[in-house]
Motif scaffolding. Sequence first.
Motif, PDB file in Angstrom:
ATOM      1  N   GLN A  72      -2.776   2.214   4.054  1.00 44.43           N
ATOM      2  CA  GLN A  72      -2.571   3.032   2.866  1.00 44.43           C
ATOM      3  C   GLN A  72      -2.167   4.461   3.177  1.00 44.43           C
ATOM      4  O   GLN A  72      -1.445   5.079   2.396  1.00 44.43           O
ATOM      5  CB  GLN A  72      -3.856   3.045   2.021  1.00 44.43           C
ATOM      6  N   ASP A  73      -2.625   5.030   4.301  1.00 45.54           N
ATOM      7  CA  ASP A  73      -2.363   6.447   4.538  1.00 45.54           C
ATOM      8  C   ASP A  73      -2.519   6.752   6.021  1.00 45.54           C
ATOM      9  O   ASP A  73      -3.189   6.021   6.767  1.00 45.54           O
ATOM     10  CB  ASP A  73      -3.329   7.310   3.713  1.00 45.54           C
ATOM     11  N   GLY A  96      -6.935   2.075   5.740  1.00 46.82           N
ATOM     12  CA  GLY A  96      -6.415   0.953   4.981  1.00 46.82           C
ATOM     13  C   GLY A  96      -7.493  -0.042   4.648  1.00 46.82           C
ATOM     14  O   GLY A  96      -8.696   0.233   4.763  1.00 46.82           O
ATOM     15  N   THR A  97      -7.058  -1.220   4.253  1.00 48.74           N
ATOM     16  CA  THR A  97      -7.952  -2.282   3.809  1.00 48.74           C
ATOM     17  C   THR A  97      -7.606  -3.567   4.529  1.00 48.74           C
ATOM     18  O   THR A  97      -6.423  -3.892   4.688  1.00 48.74           O
ATOM     19  CB  THR A  97      -7.829  -2.483   2.287  1.00 48.74           C
ATOM     20  N   GLN A 106      -3.727  -4.002   5.438  1.00 50.42           N
ATOM     21  CA  GLN A 106      -2.798  -3.183   4.663  1.00 50.42           C
ATOM     22  C   GLN A 106      -3.103  -1.726   4.976  1.00 50.42           C
ATOM     23  O   GLN A 106      -4.264  -1.302   4.876  1.00 50.42           O
ATOM     24  CB  GLN A 106      -2.942  -3.423   3.159  1.00 50.42           C
ATOM     25  N   GLU A 143      -7.013   8.338  -6.551  1.00 50.84           N
ATOM     26  CA  GLU A 143      -5.804   8.050  -5.790  1.00 50.84           C
ATOM     27  C   GLU A 143      -5.653   8.893  -4.529  1.00 50.84           C
ATOM     28  O   GLU A 143      -5.045   8.438  -3.564  1.00 50.84           O
ATOM     29  CB  GLU A 143      -4.558   8.267  -6.672  1.00 50.84           C
ATOM     30  N   ARG A 183       8.299   2.985   0.853  1.00 50.24           N
ATOM     31  CA  ARG A 183       6.862   3.100   0.628  1.00 50.24           C
ATOM     32  C   ARG A 183       6.364   4.527   0.537  1.00 50.24           C
ATOM     33  O   ARG A 183       5.409   4.804  -0.186  1.00 50.24           O
ATOM     34  CB  ARG A 183       6.108   2.388   1.765  1.00 50.24           C
ATOM     35  N   LEU A 236      -8.173   4.429   0.568  1.00 46.84           N
ATOM     36  CA  LEU A 236      -6.976   4.804  -0.170  1.00 46.84           C
ATOM     37  C   LEU A 236      -6.236   5.994   0.405  1.00 46.84           C
ATOM     38  O   LEU A 236      -5.000   6.052   0.346  1.00 46.84           O
ATOM     39  CB  LEU A 236      -7.350   5.121  -1.627  1.00 46.84           C
ATOM     40  N   SER A 237      -6.952   6.981   0.935  1.00 44.59           N
ATOM     41  CA  SER A 237      -6.323   8.250   1.297  1.00 44.59           C
ATOM     42  C   SER A 237      -7.161   8.936   2.364  1.00 44.59           C
ATOM     43  O   SER A 237      -8.389   8.781   2.390  1.00 44.59           O
ATOM     44  CB  SER A 237      -6.208   9.142   0.039  1.00 44.59           C
ATOM     45  N   SER A 275       4.364   1.698   5.947  1.00 43.72           N
ATOM     46  CA  SER A 275       3.890   1.907   4.580  1.00 43.72           C
ATOM     47  C   SER A 275       3.340   3.305   4.349  1.00 43.72           C
ATOM     48  O   SER A 275       3.041   3.656   3.201  1.00 43.72           O
ATOM     49  CB  SER A 275       2.815   0.868   4.231  1.00 43.72           C
ATOM     50  N   HIS A 319     -12.002  -0.743  -0.640  1.00 42.09           N
ATOM     51  CA  HIS A 319     -10.675  -0.317  -0.213  1.00 42.09           C
ATOM     52  C   HIS A 319     -10.734   1.130   0.278  1.00 42.09           C
ATOM     53  O   HIS A 319     -11.491   1.940  -0.262  1.00 42.09           O
ATOM     54  CB  HIS A 319      -9.677  -0.405  -1.364  1.00 42.09           C
TER      55      HIS A 319
END
Length: 351
Positions: A139-140, A149-150, A137, A234, A50, A185-186, A92, A183
């Motif tokens: 993400q970072d 995350g989400t 989930q 992103e 990941r 993302l970062s 992840s 969401h």
Amino acid sequence: MRRRIMPGAVLVAALTVPVAAPAAAVEPPPPGWQGPVCGTRTVIPLSVARDVDDSGLVVGHDQRSRAASWDSRTGTYRWYGGIDGGLSSEISAISGGGRVAGAAQVDGPTLDPAKAVRVEGPLPLRPVDRSLRTSDQVQDVNDANVVVGTSEIVGGQGATEAFVWTDRRHVLATPDPSYVLVHALSVNEAGWVLGSGYRLDARGVYHYQVLVWRPDRTVTVLPPLPDGGMFVAEHIDEQGGVIGHHLSPDWTNDALVTWSPTSGYTFVPSPGGDLQVIAADDRGGAVGTVIDPTTGSALPFLYRPDTGFRRLAEPGGALLRGVPYGMSEAGQVLLMTDQRPHLWTPTCPAG
């Protein structure tokens, strides 16, 4: 991966200044491929990889869906287990300095939702909570162990909410209640969070919006692109800049896009074909794919502001095909090719 920290006060001042019409690009690198950049490609012995940190530690999960990492320097593995018995887990996200976070299932009466997890000292993994309301989930994560995350609302017919996990889990508020499919993302080292969502207007039409949350969790909406296209964001860097790609209404004029709090938008045209930025770093670099218009296959690229778009290659000069989906500040790239995850390391002399 994030290492350079910018004081929050500077970003507050930058993002609260009214934004005029987005600035056009100032002498971007010329469009077109600028030649290959070569490196070595190593198979990653994980079922799913990941993310990768600045030392070459790769995280993901093994063939039994157990959270795991693999050290590309030593070839050693680490298994993180899960929360409840043999339920699935994965790592992840990993920060530049090696902080890890991911998701692991908790045992529920009918469903086993995944919960955000991180390592704080010795194992085992620590879950953000054991609530069965959401499935998470990640993400970072940054070097301060801030996780973003989400969460999907279990039984909520696809409803989602963005979260940041600092001392506890905090839901990130939207500019108004009409937003859906939100969401995160970062996250950068100062705690600024990049995300997205869809806003419902008065006519009942949803519009994609890029969102930035400050460390105090107040939110700013990035301005629209001047041509009405979509900015698919992103990554947020340490100066509050955002990088992603442009999608126009007619699927033409694809470009790599950056947004700065001080100078607005900059566009770098695709070297040819549909372009997608998948991951980026704090130096303005990015990896992604351009679809070859003749074959329809994905051409992986590495973009640097000083060298433009370059194809990934092996030491013998063979150009690689596949999908790059992660990169570190050290320049290593996660690449899915030949149906296996690989770690591509730039090792050839520059030039």
